[in-house]
Write an enzyme that holds these catalytic residues in place. Structure first.
Site, mmCIF file in Angstrom:
data_model
loop_
_atom_site.group_PDB
_atom_site.id
_atom_site.type_symbol
_atom_site.label_atom_id
_atom_site.label_comp_id
_atom_site.label_asym_id
_atom_site.label_seq_id
_atom_site.Cartn_x
_atom_site.Cartn_y
_atom_site.Cartn_z
ATOM 1 N N VAL A 12 0.846 -1.203 0.000
ATOM 2 C CA VAL A 12 0.000 0.000 0.000
ATOM 3 C C VAL A 12 0.878 1.248 0.000
ATOM 4 C CG1 VAL A 12 -1.731 1.311 1.303
ATOM 5 C CG2 VAL A 12 -1.864 -1.181 1.228
ATOM 6 N N THR A 36 10.343 0.563 10.546
ATOM 7 C CA THR A 36 10.454 -0.306 11.724
ATOM 8 C C THR A 36 11.705 -1.186 11.620
ATOM 9 O OG1 THR A 36 9.138 -2.059 10.685
ATOM 10 C CG2 THR A 36 7.939 -0.454 12.027
ATOM 11 N N GLN A 72 1.708 0.521 7.700
ATOM 12 C CA GLN A 72 2.602 -0.485 8.256
ATOM 13 C C GLN A 72 1.863 -1.751 8.681
ATOM 14 O OE1 GLN A 72 5.783 -0.349 8.144
ATOM 15 N NE2 GLN A 72 6.129 -2.253 9.224
ATOM 16 N N CYS A 134 -10.513 -2.907 1.620
ATOM 17 C CA CYS A 134 -10.396 -2.707 0.172
ATOM 18 C C CYS A 134 -11.634 -3.152 -0.605
ATOM 19 C CB CYS A 134 -9.141 -3.403 -0.347
ATOM 20 S SG CYS A 134 -8.853 -5.014 0.388
ATOM 21 N N GLN A 161 -10.281 -12.116 -4.554
ATOM 22 C CA GLN A 161 -9.312 -11.115 -4.125
ATOM 23 C C GLN A 161 -7.880 -11.496 -4.508
ATOM 24 O OE1 GLN A 161 -12.122 -10.322 -0.279
ATOM 25 N NE2 GLN A 161 -10.084 -9.457 -0.107
ATOM 26 N N SER A 164 -1.912 -9.556 -3.950
ATOM 27 C CA SER A 164 -1.310 -8.342 -3.396
ATOM 28 C C SER A 164 -2.128 -7.773 -2.244
ATOM 29 C CB SER A 164 -1.142 -7.298 -4.487
ATOM 30 O OG SER A 164 -2.374 -7.110 -5.150
ATOM 31 N N GLY A 165 -3.378 -8.182 -2.122
ATOM 32 C CA GLY A 165 -4.204 -7.743 -0.997
ATOM 33 C C GLY A 165 -3.635 -8.204 0.327
ATOM 34 N N GLU A 240 -12.788 -10.802 7.270
ATOM 35 C CA GLU A 240 -12.915 -10.044 6.022
ATOM 36 C C GLU A 240 -14.394 -9.925 5.628
ATOM 37 O OE1 GLU A 240 -10.435 -8.536 4.595
ATOM 38 O OE2 GLU A 240 -10.866 -8.272 2.470
ATOM 39 N N LYS A 243 -16.289 -7.458 7.899
ATOM 40 C CA LYS A 243 -16.000 -6.033 7.671
ATOM 41 C C LYS A 243 -16.996 -5.400 6.693
ATOM 42 C CE LYS A 243 -10.967 -6.620 8.181
ATOM 43 N NZ LYS A 243 -9.761 -6.923 7.382
ATOM 44 N N ARG A 267 -9.549 -15.747 -1.811
ATOM 45 C CA ARG A 267 -8.269 -15.322 -2.393
ATOM 46 C C ARG A 267 -8.047 -16.114 -3.670
ATOM 47 N NH1 ARG A 267 -6.120 -11.041 -0.679
ATOM 48 N NH2 ARG A 267 -5.771 -11.716 1.464
ATOM 49 N N HIS A 274 -9.070 -6.499 -6.951
ATOM 50 C CA HIS A 274 -10.086 -7.389 -6.394
ATOM 51 C C HIS A 274 -11.322 -7.330 -7.299
ATOM 52 C CE1 HIS A 274 -7.523 -7.897 -3.094
ATOM 53 N NE2 HIS A 274 -8.112 -7.160 -2.173
#
Ligand code: NAP
Length: 370
Positions: A12, A36, A72, A134, A161, A164-165, A240, A243, A267, A274
């Site tokens: 992202v 980090t 992050q 997303c 999805q 890369s998600g 998921e 949400k 996935r 997506h």
């Protein structure tokens, strides 16, 4: 405005950097980069600047920021946000992670839909502005017009999805899996006479082998799929999936009177973007042409793809949509099921409108307000 960036080299974060360079957003702020894992190192950013990375775990440096954008991940947010606020930090926290989305003092940002509420929240003194899930953000942009006109009774979103998600490491693993499959079959593929059942059995043997790279996904994705995303809530639903309804209704300001949004999140081995097969019930019978008009006029990124094979194959795939801000919606039909039930299929770049773009635009709203 002094803005700290954490997580800028992840999936992202990288897309956010790319968009901010393209839109010249860095010209209006002083940007400070944190890490980090690489604090103290000097790196070259996308716009050619050399920057010295600060320590993303050093509260004293974060406290100096007027705003922090974190891409992050949730563990970092859990660790840092609370103590920063407890130290009296009054800056804006803009985050891609889900951790704070449902907190009562945070706002989920998707400004083409809730721009007015975002501005009211800033006036109200809210400081935490969090990007939505997303698939949820992309589904809402696709169905924006129908939500706006209060025509939606419920939605079922069956998702497809992309790898890369799940992040940068997962995207790499998908390609490693593809490469591993190709490696064991390349001799057979080189010959046009190669026995397809032999190829099939070599592939399966490799995908089930111990050495097949599955450290990130925990299962083969290339040549297969994984019908579970995020954690197990213990009641048969994945986090998921949970949400979708929770966030849709928070964004719409309908938590007291929620629109049911349900589905199964899967996935698949797409790299980026997506896709979602939507089934939805409208509160009244609306002709398909009218549904198409309502959808296509709702915002400047959504477009309706004619429901024919050629247009669908050409325009409604991750390959055609990746790296664009477009949110095409096609396969729109009134289904042969009684009760104003419709179908649609939509594709969107989950790293753009599904993640980086709402964060970038949120920062822009703050900068423009001065
Ligand atoms: P990610 O790609 O895994 O990046 C997160 C961090 O991993 C990076 O900032 C970097 O931190 C570290 N990292 C370790 N090895 C790396 C490598 N080889 N390449 C790049 N970074 C590496 O995670 P993400 O997908 O961007 O997700 C960040 C947050 O956004 C998560 O909370 C996620 O749930 C949310 N989100 C993601 C998407 C999506 O489509 N991916 C969509 C919406 C929301 P250091 O530099 O500090 O080591």
């Amino acid at each position: 405005m002094q803005v700290g960036f954490v997580g800028w080299r992840g999936m992202v974060g990288s897309v956010l950097m790319q968009r901010m360079v393209a839109e010249k957003d860095f010209e209006n702020i002083t940007s400070i980069f944190f890490s980090t894992s690489q604090a103290g190192q000097s790196v070259t950013m996308r716009d050619g600047r050399e920057v010295l990375l600060k320590d993303a775990n050093d509260e004293s440096q974060l406290l100096e920021m007027d705003a922090i954008i974190s891409c992050q991940g949730g563990d970092y947010t859990k660790k840092i946000h609370g103590p920063l606020r407890a130290s009296g930090w009054q800056g804006y926290w803009i985050d891609a992670a889900s951790t704070l989305r449902m907190a009562s003092n945070s706002m989920i940002v998707l400004d083409p839909i809730n721009n007015v509420d975002i501005k009211l929240a800033i006036d109200d003194g809210k400081k935490d502005f969090i990007g939505g899930n997303c698939t949820t953000s992309l589904m809402m942009l696709a169905l924006h017009g129908l939500f706006r006109d209060e025509l939606v009774e419920w939605v079922s979103a069956m998702t497809y999805q992309a790898a890369s998600g799940a992040g940068a490491q997962n995207m790499r693993e998908l390609i490693q899996q593809m490469g591993s499959i190709h490696d064991v079959t390349k001799n057979e593929l080189a010959s046009a006479e190669g026995d397809v059942l032999e190829i099939d059995s070599l592939v399966l043997e490799r995908m089930r082998a111990q050495e097949f790279p599955t450290e990130q996904f925990g299962a083969p994705l290339a040549g297969s799929l994984i019908p579970w995303i995020d954690s197990d809530l213990g009641d048969g639903q994945s986090r998921e999936e949970w949400k979708a309804q929770a966030e849709t209704n928070k964004i719409l300001g309908r938590q007291e009177n929620p629109i049911p949004v349900e589905g199964i999140c899967v996935r698949i081995g797409a790299m980026r973007c997506h896709s979602q097969a939507l089934t939805f019930k409208l509160t009244e019978s609306v002709p398909v042409l009218e549904v198409e008009k309502i959808l296509s006029e709702a915002n400047e990124w959504v477009s309706v793809v004619p429901n024919d094979k050629l247009s669908t194959v050409a325009m409604l795939s991750p390959t055609s949509v990746t790296r664009t801000l477009d949110v095409p919606v096609g396969r729109i039909r009134k289904l042969n099921i009684p009760g104003n039930i419709y179908s649609a299929f939509t594709v969107g770049d989950q790293l753009l409108w599904g993640a980086a773009e709402p964060l970038r635009r949120m920062l822009r709203i703050l900068v423009d307000r001065g």
